[in-house]
Design a protein around this motif. Structure first.
Motif, PDB file in Angstrom:
ATOM      1  N   ALA A  10       0.847  -1.190   0.000  1.00 30.66           N
ATOM      2  CA  ALA A  10       0.000   0.000   0.000  1.00 30.66           C
ATOM      3  C   ALA A  10       0.883   1.242   0.000  1.00 30.66           C
ATOM      4  N   ASP A  11       0.354   2.288  -0.597  1.00 27.29           N
ATOM      5  CA  ASP A  11       0.972   3.620  -0.517  1.00 27.29           C
ATOM      6  C   ASP A  11       0.309   4.318   0.663  1.00 27.29           C
ATOM      7  N   ILE A  12       1.087   4.504   1.726  1.00 28.88           N
ATOM      8  CA  ILE A  12       0.480   5.150   2.893  1.00 28.88           C
ATOM      9  C   ILE A  12       1.182   6.461   3.203  1.00 28.88           C
ATOM     10  N   GLY A  17       6.539  14.122  -1.677  1.00 30.13           N
ATOM     11  CA  GLY A  17       5.593  13.903  -2.775  1.00 30.13           C
ATOM     12  C   GLY A  17       5.272  12.422  -2.912  1.00 30.13           C
ATOM     13  N   HIS A  18       5.372  11.917  -4.149  1.00 33.43           N
ATOM     14  CA  HIS A  18       5.092  10.500  -4.405  1.00 33.43           C
ATOM     15  C   HIS A  18       6.385   9.724  -4.657  1.00 33.43           C
ATOM     16  N   SER A  19       7.505  10.230  -4.117  1.00 39.38           N
ATOM     17  CA  SER A  19       8.796   9.695  -4.525  1.00 39.38           C
ATOM     18  C   SER A  19       9.198   8.373  -3.849  1.00 39.38           C
ATOM     19  N   ASP A  52       6.911   4.994  -3.657  1.00 37.28           N
ATOM     20  CA  ASP A  52       6.176   5.366  -2.441  1.00 37.28           C
ATOM     21  C   ASP A  52       5.275   4.238  -1.938  1.00 37.28           C
ATOM     22  N   ASP A  53       5.535   3.001  -2.397  1.00 35.19           N
ATOM     23  CA  ASP A  53       4.703   1.872  -1.981  1.00 35.19           C
ATOM     24  C   ASP A  53       5.443   0.945  -1.018  1.00 35.19           C
ATOM     25  N   LEU A  54       4.814   0.737   0.141  1.00 37.50           N
ATOM     26  CA  LEU A  54       5.368  -0.124   1.191  1.00 37.50           C
ATOM     27  C   LEU A  54       4.957  -1.566   0.898  1.00 37.50           C
ATOM     28  N   GLY A  93      -1.814   7.630   4.374  1.00 36.17           N
ATOM     29  CA  GLY A  93      -2.992   6.760   4.380  1.00 36.17           C
ATOM     30  C   GLY A  93      -3.698   6.682   3.036  1.00 36.17           C
ATOM     31  N   GLN A  94      -3.041   7.138   1.979  1.00 41.26           N
ATOM     32  CA  GLN A  94      -3.641   7.237   0.633  1.00 41.26           C
ATOM     33  C   GLN A  94      -4.429   5.993   0.198  1.00 41.26           C
ATOM     34  N   ASP A  95      -3.836   4.816   0.403  1.00 39.27           N
ATOM     35  CA  ASP A  95      -4.457   3.590  -0.113  1.00 39.27           C
ATOM     36  C   ASP A  95      -5.356   2.876   0.904  1.00 39.27           C
ATOM     37  N   MET A 130       6.150  -2.928  -8.617  1.00 40.48           N
ATOM     38  CA  MET A 130       6.160  -1.798  -9.553  1.00 40.48           C
ATOM     39  C   MET A 130       5.633  -0.537  -8.888  1.00 40.48           C
ATOM     40  N   ASP A 131       6.145   0.623  -9.321  1.00 38.15           N
ATOM     41  CA  ASP A 131       5.562   1.901  -8.892  1.00 38.15           C
ATOM     42  C   ASP A 131       5.314   2.774 -10.115  1.00 38.15           C
ATOM     43  N   LYS A 132       4.266   3.626 -10.005  1.00 35.73           N
ATOM     44  CA  LYS A 132       3.852   4.561 -11.059  1.00 35.73           C
ATOM     45  C   LYS A 132       3.283   3.847 -12.281  1.00 35.73           C
ATOM     46  N   THR A 133       2.565   2.767 -12.044  1.00 41.26           N
ATOM     47  CA  THR A 133       1.876   2.090 -13.141  1.00 41.26           C
ATOM     48  C   THR A 133       0.731   1.241 -12.609  1.00 41.26           C
ATOM     49  N   ASP A 237      -2.632   1.621  -9.499  1.00 40.75           N
ATOM     50  CA  ASP A 237      -2.579   0.601  -8.459  1.00 40.75           C
ATOM     51  C   ASP A 237      -1.181   0.087  -8.127  1.00 40.75           C
ATOM     52  N   ASP A 238      -0.164   0.559  -8.843  1.00 36.40           N
ATOM     53  CA  ASP A 238       1.211   0.194  -8.496  1.00 36.40           C
ATOM     54  C   ASP A 238       1.312  -1.277  -8.084  1.00 36.40           C
ATOM     55  N   PRO A 239       1.271  -2.193  -9.069  1.00 32.79           N
ATOM     56  CA  PRO A 239       1.012  -3.607  -8.803  1.00 32.79           C
ATOM     57  C   PRO A 239       2.232  -4.406  -8.333  1.00 32.79           C
ATOM     58  N   MET A 269       3.438  10.483 -14.286  1.00 33.07           N
ATOM     59  CA  MET A 269       2.935  11.708 -13.653  1.00 33.07           C
ATOM     60  C   MET A 269       1.405  11.703 -13.520  1.00 33.07           C
ATOM     61  N   ARG A 270       0.924  11.904 -12.302  1.00 27.57           N
ATOM     62  CA  ARG A 270      -0.507  11.998 -12.017  1.00 27.57           C
ATOM     63  C   ARG A 270      -1.293  10.801 -12.535  1.00 27.57           C
ATOM     64  N   GLY A 271      -0.614   9.654 -12.681  1.00 31.36           N
ATOM     65  CA  GLY A 271      -1.277   8.448 -13.173  1.00 31.36           C
ATOM     66  C   GLY A 271      -1.910   8.645 -14.528  1.00 31.36           C
ATOM     67  N   SER A 272      -1.379   9.544 -15.329  1.00 33.52           N
ATOM     68  CA  SER A 272      -2.072   9.953 -16.553  1.00 33.52           C
ATOM     69  C   SER A 272      -1.191   9.975 -17.792  1.00 33.52           C
ATOM     70  N   PHE A 290       9.647  13.785 -13.540  1.00 36.27           N
ATOM     71  CA  PHE A 290       8.226  13.811 -13.885  1.00 36.27           C
ATOM     72  C   PHE A 290       7.517  12.698 -13.097  1.00 36.27           C
ATOM     73  N   ASP A 291       7.963  12.555 -11.844  1.00 40.08           N
ATOM     74  CA  ASP A 291       7.481  11.481 -10.951  1.00 40.08           C
ATOM     75  C   ASP A 291       7.693  10.089 -11.555  1.00 40.08           C
ATOM     76  N   GLY A 292       8.739   9.915 -12.300  1.00 38.04           N
ATOM     77  CA  GLY A 292       8.976   8.605 -12.910  1.00 38.04           C
ATOM     78  C   GLY A 292      10.400   8.510 -13.403  1.00 38.04           C
ATOM     79  N   MET A 351      -7.329   8.605 -17.854  1.00 41.90           N
ATOM     80  CA  MET A 351      -6.601   9.533 -17.000  1.00 41.90           C
ATOM     81  C   MET A 351      -7.094   9.471 -15.567  1.00 41.90           C
ATOM     82  N   GLU A 352      -6.165   9.729 -14.643  1.00 44.00           N
ATOM     83  CA  GLU A 352      -6.512   9.620 -13.234  1.00 44.00           C
ATOM     84  C   GLU A 352      -7.438  10.760 -12.824  1.00 44.00           C
ATOM     85  N   TYR A 353      -7.227  11.942 -13.363  1.00 43.82           N
ATOM     86  CA  TYR A 353      -8.191  13.019 -13.191  1.00 43.82           C
ATOM     87  C   TYR A 353      -8.068  13.968 -14.372  1.00 43.82           C
TER      88      TYR A 353
HETATM   89  P1  13P Z   1       1.443   7.025  -6.854  1.00 41.34           P
HETATM   90  O1  13P Z   1       0.339   6.208  -7.498  1.00 41.34           O
HETATM   91  O2  13P Z   1       2.737   6.281  -6.830  1.00 41.34           O
HETATM   92  O3  13P Z   1       1.020   7.500  -5.494  1.00 41.34           O
HETATM   93  O4  13P Z   1       1.701   8.284  -7.766  1.00 41.34           O
HETATM   94  C1  13P Z   1       0.652   9.164  -7.979  1.00 41.34           C
HETATM   95  C2  13P Z   1       1.011  10.353  -8.798  1.00 41.34           C
HETATM   96  O5  13P Z   1       0.144  11.174  -9.035  1.00 41.34           O
HETATM   97  C3  13P Z   1       2.383  10.545  -9.324  1.00 41.34           C
HETATM   98  O6  13P Z   1       2.503  11.750 -10.052  1.00 41.34           O
END
Ligand code: 13P
Ligand code: 13P
Ligand code: MG
Ligand code: MG
Ligand code: MG
Length: 371
Positions: A10-12, A17-19, A52-54, A93-95, A130-133, A237-239, A269-272, A290-292, A351-353
């Motif tokens: 889980a990402d908690i 940031g999301h690093s 950022d996933d434990l 506590g994100q997830d 995996m992270d960021k996917t 969901d960072d599987p 970036m932003r799951g998008s 770019f968060d990746g 897109m995530e949002y």
């Molecule tokens: P995570 O899914 O790893 O929390 O990343 C979200 C995000 O928006 C990265 O830019």
């Protein structure tokens, strides 16, 4: 007697940031799992991270979906969330999408990959993190491991593998599943799993006649879709995945070989955004550009006869994967140049949002018919 391997993540909270995961979260989870090991709930454990996933890797005798083991993971995440809140980590506590634990973490936010197996004389296992996917990022590599003879020489030259495998594929939109046999149904399988945001490989099984019992998975992937769970999109969901190796299964090197090609996955970036997945050792699993770009860590284990986790070996900590990393960086640069344009940016529905509904509303009056 069977042993269960459970990977629950889980990402908690990210730092910053999301690093990445803060070391105090890892320590907190370790304390809780160490106590559970002493009390006999689990046989063994290791706490890892990917971005950022434990990641909780556990062995036990309680089978899959065990309330004891899932409850333990939930407790570890809750306690670590308290620390994340104290530290003011990002998205603490994100997830953890539900307030109260009700027997099973499935559908509550964390990702789960579990398999109950009869240990072979020697049981080599790889856990992927995996992270960021999203879970569909595993479709291509799992297919190549168990169905592509250009990846896995054993499919051609090992008599125990020559008959092929069975793939359990989930339609994550309709909540249905189908089992497809390879090599007979390879084209049908690819027709589905090529659409990786909808059809996701959940498990791979041996066929009748394989030394491993037909109902025991040889690979399993976490497939929780956070946005469906929460009713809105709260993150990719960072599987995670668990893959068994050797003796009638892909050799260790055949399990890792697909990652020599940094294929494009959704997330970043932003799951998008689409970007290459870069195989890295754990110390490099801290996505920043770019968060990746998206990362994958591979941890190697031997499971001892008592179910102990002998490892981890940080498998992508090998110059043999330098070229894949270099390639991933070139693709990163190339994709980034597209800025907000598809196919770097995901199509609207993935897109995530998105601000598009708001933009359209504001421009509503100004749209006019074309003659
Ligand atoms: P995570 O899914 O790893 O929390 O990343 C979200 C995000 O928006 C990265 O830019
Ligand atoms: P070793 O000869 O090093 O045991 O390797 C055997 C093998 O099959 C490698 O894939
Ligand atoms: Mg995060
Ligand atoms: Mg993450
Ligand atoms: Mg995520």
């Amino acid at each position: 007697e069977k042993i269960t391997i459970s990977v629950i993540k889980a990402d908690i909270g990210g730092w910053p940031g999301h690093s990445r995961v803060h070391p105090q979260l890892i320590e907190t989870a370790e304390e809780i799992l160490a106590k559970a090991k002493e009390e006999g709930t689990i046989i063994d454990f290791y706490v890892a991270y990917a971005g950022d996933d434990l990641q909780l890797i556990m062995t036990h005798k309680k089978g899959v979906d065990s309330p004891d083991v899932h409850g333990l993971a939930w407790k570890a995440f809750e306690e670590a969330t308290k620390v994340a809140k104290e530290l003011g980590l990002y998205g603490a506590g994100q997830d953890l999408l539900k307030d109260a634990f009700s027997g099973n973490v499935r559908g509550m936010g964390p990702g789960v990959a579990e398999m109950e197996i009869t240990l072979r004389k020697s049981e080599p296992v790889v856990t992927f993190h995996m992270d960021k996917t999203e879970p569909g990022a595993f479709n291509l590599p799992i297919f190549r491991m168990f169905a592509d003879p250009f990846n896995t020489a054993g499919l051609v030259i090992d008599p125990k593998m020559h008959m092929g495998f069975r793939f359990e594929v989930w339609d994550i939109l309709k909540h249905k599943r189908v089992i497809l046999n390879t090599p007979e149904e390879v084209y049908d399988l690819l027709a589905l799993i090529g659409a990786k945001s909808r059809y996701v490989i959940k498990r791979v099984y041996p066929k009748e006649g394989h030394p491993i019992p037909k109902d025991e998975p040889v690979a399993v992937v976490s497939t929780e879709k956070l946005y469906e769970i929460a009713g809105e999109y709260v993150g990719k969901d960072d599987p995670v995945a668990i893959v068994r190796a050797q003796s009638g299964l892909p050799a260790l090197g055949e399990v890792l070989e697909p990652f020599a090609f940094p294929h494009l996955v959704s997330g970043w970036m932003r799951g998008s955004h689409n970007g290459p997945i870069m195989p890295v050792p754990m110390h490099q699993a801290n996505p920043t550009r770019f968060d990746g770009p998206p990362r994958v860590v591979a941890l190697g284990w031997q499971i001892s006869p008592e179910g102990k986790l002998v490892g981890p070996v940080d498998l992508f900590d090998d110059p043999a994967f330098d070229y894949a990393r270099q390639k991933a960086l070139e693709i990163t640069d190339y994709m980034r140049r597209h800025g907000p344009f598809e196919p770097h940016r995901l199509p609207l529905e993935d897109m995530e949002y998105t601000t598009l509904p708001g933009v359209l509303k504001r421009l509503e009056e100004r749209f006019e018919d074309i003659e």
